[in-house]
Design a protein around this motif. Structure first.
Motif, PDB file in Angstrom:
ATOM      1  N   TYR A 174       0.839  -1.196   0.000  1.00 30.12           N
ATOM      2  CA  TYR A 174       0.000   0.000   0.000  1.00 30.12           C
ATOM      3  C   TYR A 174       0.878   1.251   0.000  1.00 30.12           C
ATOM      4  N   TYR A 175       1.983   1.175   0.703  1.00 34.48           N
ATOM      5  CA  TYR A 175       3.007   2.220   0.696  1.00 34.48           C
ATOM      6  C   TYR A 175       4.347   1.550   0.921  1.00 34.48           C
ATOM      7  N   VAL A 176       5.397   2.165   0.431  1.00 33.41           N
ATOM      8  CA  VAL A 176       6.746   1.652   0.670  1.00 33.41           C
ATOM      9  C   VAL A 176       7.738   2.798   0.456  1.00 33.41           C
ATOM     10  N   TYR A 177       8.679   2.928   1.366  1.00 34.09           N
ATOM     11  CA  TYR A 177       9.687   3.980   1.254  1.00 34.09           C
ATOM     12  C   TYR A 177      10.894   3.606   2.110  1.00 34.09           C
ATOM     13  N   SER A 178      11.998   4.277   1.880  1.00 32.48           N
ATOM     14  CA  SER A 178      13.194   4.072   2.706  1.00 32.48           C
ATOM     15  C   SER A 178      13.630   5.402   3.300  1.00 32.48           C
ATOM     16  N   ARG A 179      14.252   5.319   4.470  1.00 25.98           N
ATOM     17  CA  ARG A 179      14.695   6.537   5.169  1.00 25.98           C
ATOM     18  C   ARG A 179      16.053   6.292   5.797  1.00 25.98           C
ATOM     19  N   GLY A 180      16.929   7.289   5.708  1.00 25.94           N
ATOM     20  CA  GLY A 180      18.223   7.219   6.369  1.00 25.94           C
ATOM     21  C   GLY A 180      18.166   7.866   7.739  1.00 25.94           C
ATOM     22  N   TYR A 181      18.884   7.294   8.701  1.00 23.17           N
ATOM     23  CA  TYR A 181      18.972   7.825  10.061  1.00 23.17           C
ATOM     24  C   TYR A 181      20.416   8.273  10.269  1.00 23.17           C
ATOM     25  N   LYS A 182      20.617   9.554  10.092  1.00 23.48           N
ATOM     26  CA  LYS A 182      21.953  10.135   9.935  1.00 23.48           C
ATOM     27  C   LYS A 182      22.924   9.807  11.060  1.00 23.48           C
TER      28      LYS A 182
ATOM     29  N   ILE B 251      16.196   2.375   6.973  1.00 24.23           N
ATOM     30  CA  ILE B 251      15.050   1.502   7.225  1.00 24.23           C
ATOM     31  C   ILE B 251      14.061   1.608   6.069  1.00 24.23           C
ATOM     32  N   ILE B 252      13.700   0.458   5.525  1.00 22.34           N
ATOM     33  CA  ILE B 252      12.647   0.371   4.518  1.00 22.34           C
ATOM     34  C   ILE B 252      11.349   0.025   5.238  1.00 22.34           C
TER      35      ILE B 252
END
Length: 427
Positions: free
Chosen positions: A304-312, A318-319
């Motif tokens: 339904y949704y999917v994204y990735s984010r960096g934790y500096k 994390i995907i």
């Protein structure tokens, strides 16, 4: 005109950061107290700022504080508790109109006095905070921590981080723990608050069309922070060789399963390739033209949704995805393949240009909000970086495909956490 930060040492452990701009009709003052993320104090650090805003010696209730702020042309005081890597941050803010636009030439001074009143002049009862306020805010904080589970998307991310970093301070939740609240008393919380004032690193940020000499003089006169032996905060450990991926599946009564895949970047933020990683992460999972969106959601219809984010600060990626419970393994497989595609250079100049434009647009949007400007330069202070926004944009524009693939070479999947439906499990 490029925004710049001028940093001035006020006293031991206390620094003033001035970002001069005439773009806004208001001035913003943010005061950040920086502590190590520590299980022994994290809950108290989340609680005492709320107590301070409930009442002061001169303004005994929240209503009296609000009336005072309304008389200051609608100025606003806010507080926040967050974590940046393995640091816990308590923020106290006040924003109000520049004196040029109101009939009060002492507006900035009045704002400083009011913020100091909240931070340094709390309402007392015997030898502690007002017990009624402490009791009420303990209940509210407990509810807030408990309610985390109601937002399954955020809950899955937090649980993934907790499992992934179980032996590291980064696993600690920024608002603390319900079980720790019962032992906190009005007196013990007040004593802890006093210790925080004496031992924290303090960064003061002022954003607006202000005079450097005047604001420095006002800060020195108004705020009497007597920091003694400020706490030492170690650089986060960010490199870890993963021998085996941890996989945790929890069953709950939910309609849509939540998946979080935690990766170790193994690349510190101060590395010259870190910007290249951010660009690669943008190609991977940020926006409607990202690889995860196009292939997991649009092409395969698996999420339904999917994204990735960096934790500096902790150098994690994390995907996150919302999926059908029986599609979890398929999403994991395709997501891993998309990461491998970035590692192997399976993307083109069009992808790079879209990602660069997206990142640069996001960075430039910070010019539109004084709070975003303060947060950006506060992050720069934490990382001991002197790069301006224009410097960062220039660096992004210079990134090559080879640098992106190189920045992804050491990424390793560490932990998979998912919440799936009980109904699916029973069927």
């Amino acid at each position: 005109m490029a925004l710049k930060r001028e940093r001035i040492r006020i006293s031991e452990g206390v620094y003033l950061n001035i970002i001069k701009t005439n773009k806004f009709k208001s001035n913003l003052i943010n005061i950040y107290f920086i502590r190590p993320l520590d299980k022994n104090e994290v809950t108290q650090n989340a609680l005492f700022p709320i107590i301070l805003k409930r009442g002061t010696k001169n303004y005994n209730t929240l209503l009296e504080i609000e009336k005072k702020l309304e008389g200051m042309y609608g100025s606003n005081i806010s507080i926040g508790v967050s974590k940046a890597g393995e640091k816990q941050i308590m923020r106290f803010s006040i924003e109000g109109p520049d004196s040029k636009y109101v009939d009060n030439k002492e507006m900035l001074s009045d704002m400083l006095k009011m913020l100091n009143e909240v931070i340094n002049n709390p309402l007392m009862e015997e030898d502690g905070f007002v017990s009624k306020y402490v009791k009420q805010e303990k209940i509210r904080l407990s509810n807030k921590i408990q309610n985390l589970i109601n937002d399954k998307k955020i809950y899955a991310i937090e649980k993934c981080i907790e499992k992934m970093c179980k032996d590291e301070p980064y696993s600690i939740y920024k608002l603390g723990y319900i079980e720790d609240l019962k032992d906190i008393t009005s007196k013990s919380l007040y004593l802890h608050y006093q210790n925080v004032l004496k031992t924290s690193l303090i960064e003061i940020f002022v954003v607006g069309d202000i005079n450097k000499k005047e604001i420095e003089k006002e800060i020195r006169e108004e705020f009497k922070f007597n920091v003694e032996n400020p706490v030492s905060i170690s650089r986060e450990t960010i490199k870890k060789d993963i021998k085996e991926v941890t996989k945790v599946i929890d069953n709950m009564d939910i309609v849509q399963a939540k998946l979080s895949m935690g990766y170790r970047i193994n690349l510190p933020y101060e590395d010259k390739l870190y910007d290249a990683f951010l660009l690669g992460n943008n190609i991977l999972g940020s926006g409607p033209e990202s690889k995860l969106f196009l292939n997991v959601r649009e092409k395969e219809s698996l999420a339904y949704y999917v994204y990735s984010r960096g934790y500096k600060f902790k150098s994690l990626m994390i995907i996150n995805a919302g999926v059908e419970s029986d599609k979890i393994d398929s999403v994991i497989d395709i997501s891993n393949k998309e990461v491998e595609h970035i590692q192997n250079g399976n993307f083109n100049d069009h992808d790079i240009n879209i990602a660069k434009n997206s990142m640069i647009t996001s960075i430039r949007s910070m010019y539109d909000d004084p709070y975003s400007i303060s947060e950006f330069f506060f992050s720069q202070a934490l990382t001991k970086s002197n790069r301006t926004i224009n410097d960062i944009i220039a660096d992004i524009n210079s990134i090559t495909k080879e640098q992106i693939t190189q920045s992804f070479k050491n990424i390793q999947l560490d932990t998979i956490y998912a919440i799936k439906s009980n109904a699916k499990e029973e069927a």
